[in-house]
Structure formats: structure tokens, C-alpha cells
Scaffold this active site. Structure first.
Site, PDB file in Angstrom:
ATOM      1  N   SER A 143       9.922  11.200  14.518  1.00 59.43           N
ATOM      2  CA  SER A 143       8.551  11.738  13.945  1.00 59.43           C
ATOM      3  C   SER A 143       9.059  12.892  13.124  1.00 59.43           C
ATOM      4  CB  SER A 143       7.405  12.167  14.789  1.00 59.43           C
ATOM      5  OG  SER A 143       6.625  12.849  14.466  1.00 59.43           O
ATOM      6  N   TYR A 156       5.530  16.436  22.887  1.00 62.47           N
ATOM      7  CA  TYR A 156       6.051  15.455  21.822  1.00 62.47           C
ATOM      8  C   TYR A 156       7.018  15.546  20.967  1.00 62.47           C
ATOM      9  CZ  TYR A 156       5.138  11.666  18.483  1.00 62.47           C
ATOM     10  OH  TYR A 156       5.207  10.783  17.591  1.00 62.47           O
TER      11      TYR A 156
END
Length: 266
Positions: A143, A156
């Protein structure tokens, strides 16, 4: 439909919807047979039937929760023993948008086990066979928060920073052995991720949200071009190249027998 241009078998995790389902579609159309892994058996089997019918490829399904030791072990065994597997797409993952003080630590632990632990174990299961057979490809879905951790939940971001660093290290170690490694760093993508993360996609500016189809197509083009890191939304490749050049320039200056002069007491 008859089979043409077989490229071996691609195993795709998190394959029942979103990014994983698009990878499954695109890889089948490129001539790969498929092993699709996900928790939702109904959606997974529906997708498998659709792809087998549309492409003529062999599509197997494995209903497994990769945060369950038994489910993860089954997929590891497939990667170790199926000599036809030539491509692994590590797509399964969890996310969260909550700040640290509002986040559930049990959910954070679950995220780490899936985003880091399961991805690592599946990679370890696949790589020895790839090396022994003289080739293979690993696509790890990271990501943009890997390099911009301030954007979402810090845990995350930390898991995706691991995915990026792990992929770069694997590429350094395995490229000469015929194994390709690509880390994909999507920005905001129109999938169910956002609902699960607690921030409905309707609340995001439309101009920053890419479709899963466009994201995967861009990522596969990056793979075709030999990129180790692909950032589908980044328009100016020179920005990433400068970022990487700065990192590499520092890498030989990060260890010394004495502290840097700026840290020495007057």
C-alpha cells in the site's frame, strides 16, 4: 474454449472479490490456470465457475482463513507440493483507519498475523520450489501507506512497510536465481476494504479513488516492465526513483564505530 499459451498456475489469496478477483480474471486471460484462496466459499466458487467458463482455464478453489493455522497450513502445503505453480499473488489482508487510541488491539494483532505472518509463511512455502525449478514470480500487495504511514492506522502502515521491505530484500536475494518479486503500492482503491476498515469509501474524495480494475491492470503492466515496486497512481516515476536513490545513498552510511559528529557532546 481451448487452452492456449499455458503459463503454469497462479495462486491468488483474497481472491473472492476486489483486487484479488480482478487478478484472477486477468491472469486467467493471460493463460494461467488458477488456485483461488479466500474465506467466502460461495463467492469464490461462483467466481471460479465464471472464469473457467469464460477462459477455459482450470480453476481450483481453496476455502481457507489465512489467520487460522489449519487453513494457512493447507495453502502452504499446496505451494510446497504443486510443482505447476509459477506465480503467487499475496493479496489477502486486513486494514483499519482508526487512530491508535481508538483501535482494538485484538484487531491489530489479527491484522499483523495476516498482513505479515501469513504473507511471510506463504512466500517461504513458495520460494524454494521456484528456485529449484529455475523461476517463478511473487506479487505482494502492499500500500502507499508503506511510505506514507501518516495516512491511515499506524499498525496497518507498519504491516505494509514490512511488505515493501520484505519484497525489496527478496528481490535482492532471489533475482539472480530466476525469481521475480514485485511489490504493488495501491492508493485508495474501490473495494470492500474501506467498509471493513471503518471508513466508507463514499466519504473519500472521488478524485483519489481508483477502480480495482484499473489498479490491477496498471500493476500487471508494471510487472511486464520488470518493476520491483509499482505505484499505480504515481504519475511521475522520477519521484519514486529519487526516493529510492536517497535511500540507497544513505544505506552505506548507517553504521559506524563512532556516533556521527552531530551527536557528540560538545
Amino acid at each position: 474454449m481451448s487452452k492456449i499459451n499455458g503459463k503454469g498456475t497462479a495462486l491468488v489469496t483474497g481472491a473472492s472479490a476486489g483486487i484479488g478477483a480482478v487478478y484472477a480474471d486477468r491472469l486467467a486471460k493471460r493463460g494461467y490456470d488458477l488456485i483461488l484462496v479466500a474465506r467466502n466459499g460461495e463467492r469464490l466458487n461462483s467466481l471460479a465457475d465464471h472464469l473457467a467458463d469464460r477462459t477455459g482455464r482450470t480453476v481450483q478453489t481453496v476455502v481457507a482463513d489465512l489467520n487460522d493455522k489449519g487453513g494457512l497450513a493447507r495453502v502452504e502445503t499446496i505451494l510446497r507440493t504443486n510443482r505447476g505453480i509459477t506465480l503467487l499473488v499475496n493479496n489477502a489482508g486486513l486494514g483499519d483507519a482508526a487512530p491508535l487510541l481508538d483501535a482494538d488491539v485484538e484487531k491489530m494483532d489479527e491484522m499483523i498475523r495476516l498482513n505479515v505472518g501469513a504473507l511471510t509463511r506463504l512466500t517461504y512455502a513458495a520460494v524454494p520450489g521456484f528456485v529449484a525449478r529455475g523461476g517463478g514470480t511473487i506479487v505482494n500487495i502492499a500500500s502507499v501507506v508503506a511510505i506514507a504511514p501518516e495516512l491511515l492506522n499506524g499498525v496497518y502502515g507498519g504491516t505494509k512497510a514490512f511488505v515493501l521491505a520484505f519484497s525489496q530484500s527478496l528481490n535482492h536475494e532471489l533475482a539472480a536465481k530466476g525469481v521475480r518479486v514485485q511489490a504493488v503500492l495501491p492508493g485508495a482503491t474501490a473495494t470492500e476494504f474501506w467498509d471493513a476498515a471503518g471508513r466508507p469509501i463514499e466519504n473519500l474524495p472521488k478524485e483519489i479513488v481508483m477502480s480495482a480494475t484499473d489498479m490491477v491492470d496498471a500493476s500487471l503492466l508494471g510487472l511486464d516492465r520488470g518493476e520491483t515496486v509499482t505505484i499505480p497512481a504515481l504519475a511521475d516515476a522520477a519521484q519514486w526513483e529519487s526516493f529510492e536513490a536517497a535511500r540507497r545513498a544513505m544505506s552505506g552510511k548507517l553504521s559506524s564505530a563512532v556516533p556521527a559528529a552531530r551527536y557528540r557532546a560538545a
